[in-house]
Write a protein that holds these residues in place. Structure first.
Motif, PDB file in Angstrom:
ATOM      1  N   ILE A  86     -17.993  57.476 -24.519  1.00  0.00           N
ATOM      2  CA  ILE A  86     -17.095  57.631 -23.379  1.00  0.00           C
ATOM      3  C   ILE A  86     -17.626  56.758 -22.252  1.00  0.00           C
ATOM      4  N   GLY A  87     -17.013  55.596 -22.072  1.00  0.00           N
ATOM      5  CA  GLY A  87     -17.434  54.696 -21.012  1.00  0.00           C
ATOM      6  C   GLY A  87     -16.871  55.117 -19.672  1.00  0.00           C
ATOM      7  N   THR A  88     -17.242  54.403 -18.642  1.00  0.00           N
ATOM      8  CA  THR A  88     -16.805  54.789 -17.301  1.00  0.00           C
ATOM      9  C   THR A  88     -15.307  54.609 -17.113  1.00  0.00           C
ATOM     10  N   ALA A  89     -14.667  53.753 -17.919  1.00  0.00           N
ATOM     11  CA  ALA A  89     -13.210  53.600 -17.860  1.00  0.00           C
ATOM     12  C   ALA A  89     -12.507  54.574 -18.796  1.00  0.00           C
ATOM     13  N   LYS A  90     -13.289  55.265 -19.625  1.00  0.00           N
ATOM     14  CA  LYS A  90     -12.769  56.299 -20.535  1.00  0.00           C
ATOM     15  C   LYS A  90     -11.692  55.767 -21.469  1.00  0.00           C
TER      16      LYS A  90
ATOM     17  N   GLY B 179     -20.042  48.130 -14.589  1.00  0.00           N
ATOM     18  CA  GLY B 179     -19.243  48.566 -15.726  1.00  0.00           C
ATOM     19  C   GLY B 179     -19.101  47.480 -16.771  1.00  0.00           C
ATOM     20  N   GLY B 180     -18.530  47.855 -17.900  1.00  0.00           N
ATOM     21  CA  GLY B 180     -18.314  46.909 -18.982  1.00  0.00           C
ATOM     22  C   GLY B 180     -17.347  45.799 -18.579  1.00  0.00           C
ATOM     23  N   ILE B 181     -17.534  44.619 -19.187  1.00  0.00           N
ATOM     24  CA  ILE B 181     -16.707  43.456 -18.886  1.00  0.00           C
ATOM     25  C   ILE B 181     -16.191  42.878 -20.200  1.00  0.00           C
ATOM     26  N   LEU B 182     -14.871  42.847 -20.363  1.00  0.00           N
ATOM     27  CA  LEU B 182     -14.261  42.180 -21.508  1.00  0.00           C
ATOM     28  C   LEU B 182     -13.304  41.129 -20.962  1.00  0.00           C
ATOM     29  N   PRO B 183     -13.613  39.830 -21.165  1.00  0.00           N
ATOM     30  CA  PRO B 183     -12.746  38.774 -20.613  1.00  0.00           C
ATOM     31  C   PRO B 183     -11.309  38.904 -21.112  1.00  0.00           C
ATOM     32  N   GLY B 184     -10.361  38.540 -20.260  1.00  0.00           N
ATOM     33  CA  GLY B 184      -8.954  38.671 -20.597  1.00  0.00           C
ATOM     34  C   GLY B 184      -8.562  37.938 -21.869  1.00  0.00           C
ATOM     35  N   ALA B 185      -9.250  36.834 -22.193  1.00  0.00           N
ATOM     36  CA  ALA B 185      -8.936  36.085 -23.413  1.00  0.00           C
ATOM     37  C   ALA B 185      -9.110  36.921 -24.669  1.00  0.00           C
ATOM     38  N   LYS B 186      -9.918  37.983 -24.563  1.00  0.00           N
ATOM     39  CA  LYS B 186     -10.165  38.844 -25.719  1.00  0.00           C
ATOM     40  C   LYS B 186      -9.263  40.076 -25.739  1.00  0.00           C
ATOM     41  N   VAL B 187      -8.486  40.290 -24.690  1.00  0.00           N
ATOM     42  CA  VAL B 187      -7.654  41.496 -24.620  1.00  0.00           C
ATOM     43  C   VAL B 187      -6.321  41.202 -25.304  1.00  0.00           C
ATOM     44  N   THR B 188      -6.297  41.352 -26.622  1.00  0.00           N
ATOM     45  CA  THR B 188      -5.101  41.149 -27.424  1.00  0.00           C
ATOM     46  C   THR B 188      -4.177  42.362 -27.279  1.00  0.00           C
ATOM     47  N   PRO B 189      -2.929  42.260 -27.735  1.00  0.00           N
ATOM     48  CA  PRO B 189      -2.043  43.425 -27.672  1.00  0.00           C
ATOM     49  C   PRO B 189      -2.612  44.661 -28.355  1.00  0.00           C
ATOM     50  N   GLU B 190      -3.270  44.465 -29.489  1.00  0.00           N
ATOM     51  CA  GLU B 190      -3.844  45.609 -30.210  1.00  0.00           C
ATOM     52  C   GLU B 190      -4.963  46.258 -29.399  1.00  0.00           C
TER      53      GLU B 190
ATOM     54  N   ILE C 276     -12.396  45.489 -16.874  1.00  0.00           N
ATOM     55  CA  ILE C 276     -13.610  45.733 -16.101  1.00  0.00           C
ATOM     56  C   ILE C 276     -13.703  47.222 -15.783  1.00  0.00           C
ATOM     57  N   SER C 277     -14.736  47.853 -16.318  1.00  0.00           N
ATOM     58  CA  SER C 277     -14.902  49.292 -16.125  1.00  0.00           C
ATOM     59  C   SER C 277     -15.559  49.582 -14.777  1.00  0.00           C
TER      60      SER C 277
END
Length: 530
Positions: free
Chosen positions: A213-217, A257-268, A282-283
């Motif tokens: 359970i991350g800070t963004a849940k 918090g965690g960082i996932l670049p937008g290029a990796k945020v696919t629809p799934e 960004i969490s």
């Protein structure tokens, strides 16, 4: 005679001019000349651009050739990795460590010849104290089964020693998750989801799962981004999910918090996390509802009550005085309200993306924080109630054995298992260009990662680490790894004389004495196996 020879030459020339081969050569010659012309024109344009621009002094003073510095900077990482750096020089992991993991994962011979290349003289060097009468193979025992969460409705019992740490689907690719999940099932170790939520691929492999359970849940949040009890209960209904881990902080970026670049945020991935497609994920830097020790324990108890499964938290230590306050609060409430486990990350832990200021300068490394945590739990008689899971750059058997000696019940690794998948430390995790297909969502790059083959490598790596930790334990005279303690390992001091870990870490038994034994270097590990 001369006329005949001239006629023959003329006929040959005519034949060559009419042949396809000669026509191809003619076309290639024209293309070559054209390419040379284009190249000269391009150099002239670049010369003018570099000479007239005002942003880069090197390019302005050295037009065209000044651009090569960027190429050399990029290539320098790879040349150092393969040609110039010594086997034990590189960071974050040196060649000797990576090579051992590769051999273990492939199932090939991990023995070495002619003697160790590890220097045993520097301060901080760890060695294990073998006994004169080691444990015979027929007297060796399987790794002991440990129960986590005795007060939860569904405690978790496992004999695993070396587990897979948190790596979110999104930070790593679908084939990587599938390979890890299948390999974990075959090896009998657990797999942590990371803060990105539960994907179908975590479940598909059949492994035991720790849901983080991350800070963004992500995966258990409502429309406002707060914890959803309904979604928590739905997650707990999956038999494979054995435990829940509340992430307070991560070694590579404590306080961020965690960082996932937008290029990796696919629809799934966006659907799993509940966020917009293509936007940076960004969490928050902490859970809004956890602002004190009391609120932390309330949060742990709430998740355990809703899910019925063991619940703990993950953090990297910086300030440490609060550990005694935590333990006192637990004892005042009753040990049934204690977290079932604590996952301790190291300040040199890994991540796909983090600010350099945090990754280099914030938090305590595992060699210092692990004994602090274990001793605090021991002082308050909570060590058998709260299990300790050590994480952070522990990828070879010696490092795992050291953590068990200090007091860990389990060890988890992310990057060690990434190496078992074929990671080459290209340092492109945050760019979606990973050449091995592990941390990219580029389908062409993912093709290189065969799930069936890599799952076998994950299994072999986990089993080899556990086996060689057992070999170290038997050499020290105990029949299974969890019986290792601080008297079974020694650390070299600055005066060239080693002391036992028990003496070395005695400063943390009484925190006020900490300065009295300063001067010993941090524990040093190479690619240590048995």
């Amino acid at each position: 005679m001369i006329d005949s020879f001239g006629t023959a030459i003329s006929n040959l020339a005519d034949a060559l001019n009419r042949s396809a081969i000669w026509q191809v050569v003619d076309i290639l010659s024209a293309l070559f000349i054209m390419s040379i012309g284009c190249l000269i024109l391009a150099v002239a344009v670049i010369f003018i651009i570099d000479r007239t621009q005002t942003q880069h002094a090197v390019r302005r003073n050295y037009p065209v050739i000044g651009r090569f510095r960027y190429l050399f900077e990029t290539l320098g990482e790879y040349f150092r990795q393969y040609f110039f750096a010594m086997d034990r020089e590189e960071l974050p992991f040196n060649r000797a460590q990576r090579a051992w993991v590769y051999r273990a994962a492939k199932g090939v011979d991990t023995t070495v010849a002619f003697g160790s290349t590890r220097d045993l003289r520097p301060a901080g060097t760890v060695t294990f104290a073998n006994c004169p009468f080691p444990t015979l193979d027929q007297n060796a025992a399987d790794t002991a089964i440990v129960e986590i969460g005795p007060y939860a409705r569904m405690p978790y019992r496992t004999a695993s020693v070396y587990n897979i740490s948190g790596m979110s689907y999104g930070a790593i690719s679908k084939p990587a998750v599938l390979a890890l999940s299948n390999g974990a099932r075959m090896a009998g170790v657990w797999m942590n989801t990371g803060e990105g939520g539960l994907s179908p691929f975590h479940l598909e492999g059949g492994a035991d799962i720790v849901f983080q359970i991350g800070t963004a849940k992500y995966g258990c949040r409502d429309d406002e981004g707060l914890l959803s009890d309904e979604k928590l209960a739905a997650l707990a209904a999956h038999e494979q999910i054995r435990m829940f881990e509340i992430k307070l902080s991560q070694g590579a970026k404590p306080g961020k918090g965690g960082i996932l670049p937008g290029a990796k945020v696919t629809p799934e991935i966006a659907s799993i996390r509940g966020i917009p497609v293509g936007h940076d994920s960004i969490s928050p830097n902490r859970h809004p509802e956890v602002n004190s020790i009391s609120e932390l324990l309330d949060f742990v108890s709430h998740v355990r009550d809703v899910t019925g499964k063991p619940t703990g938290f993950k953090l990297v230590l910086g300030a440490y005085e609060w550990l005694d306050d935590l333990c006192e609060e637990i004892n005042s409430r009753g040990i049934e309200n204690a977290p079932d486990f604590i996952t301790l990350d190291s300040a040199d832990g890994g991540t796909g993306a983090a600010p350099m200021a945090l990754i280099d300068y914030v938090g305590l490394p595992i060699w210092e924080s692990l004994p602090m945590l274990c001793d605090a739990l021991e002082r308050h008689k909570l060590k058998t109630r709260i299990r300790v899971n050590a994480s952070g750059k522990l990828i070879t058997p010696a490092e795992v054995a050291w953590a068990l000696c200090v007091g860990a019940d389990f060890v988890s690794s992310a990057r060690g298992y990434m190496f078992s998948l074929g990671c080459i430390q290209a340092l492109q995790c945050n760019k979606n260009t990973c050449p091995t297909g592990i941390t990219t969502h580029n389908k062409n790059l993912q093709r290189g990662l065969d799930v069936t083959d890599k799952a076998e490598r994950v299994r072999r790596y986990a089993e080899r680490v556990t086996h060689e930790v057992c070999v170290i334990a038997h050499s020290c005279g105990v029949n299974e790894p969890r019986k290792l303690d601080r008297e079974h390992a020694r650390i070299m001091g600055p005066d060239g004389v080693s002391v036992s870990l028990k003496d070395y870490y005695r400063r943390w038994v009484h925190p006020e004495r900490r300065p009295s034994l300063s001067g010993l270097g941090r524990p040093q590990f190479g690619a240590d196996a048995a």
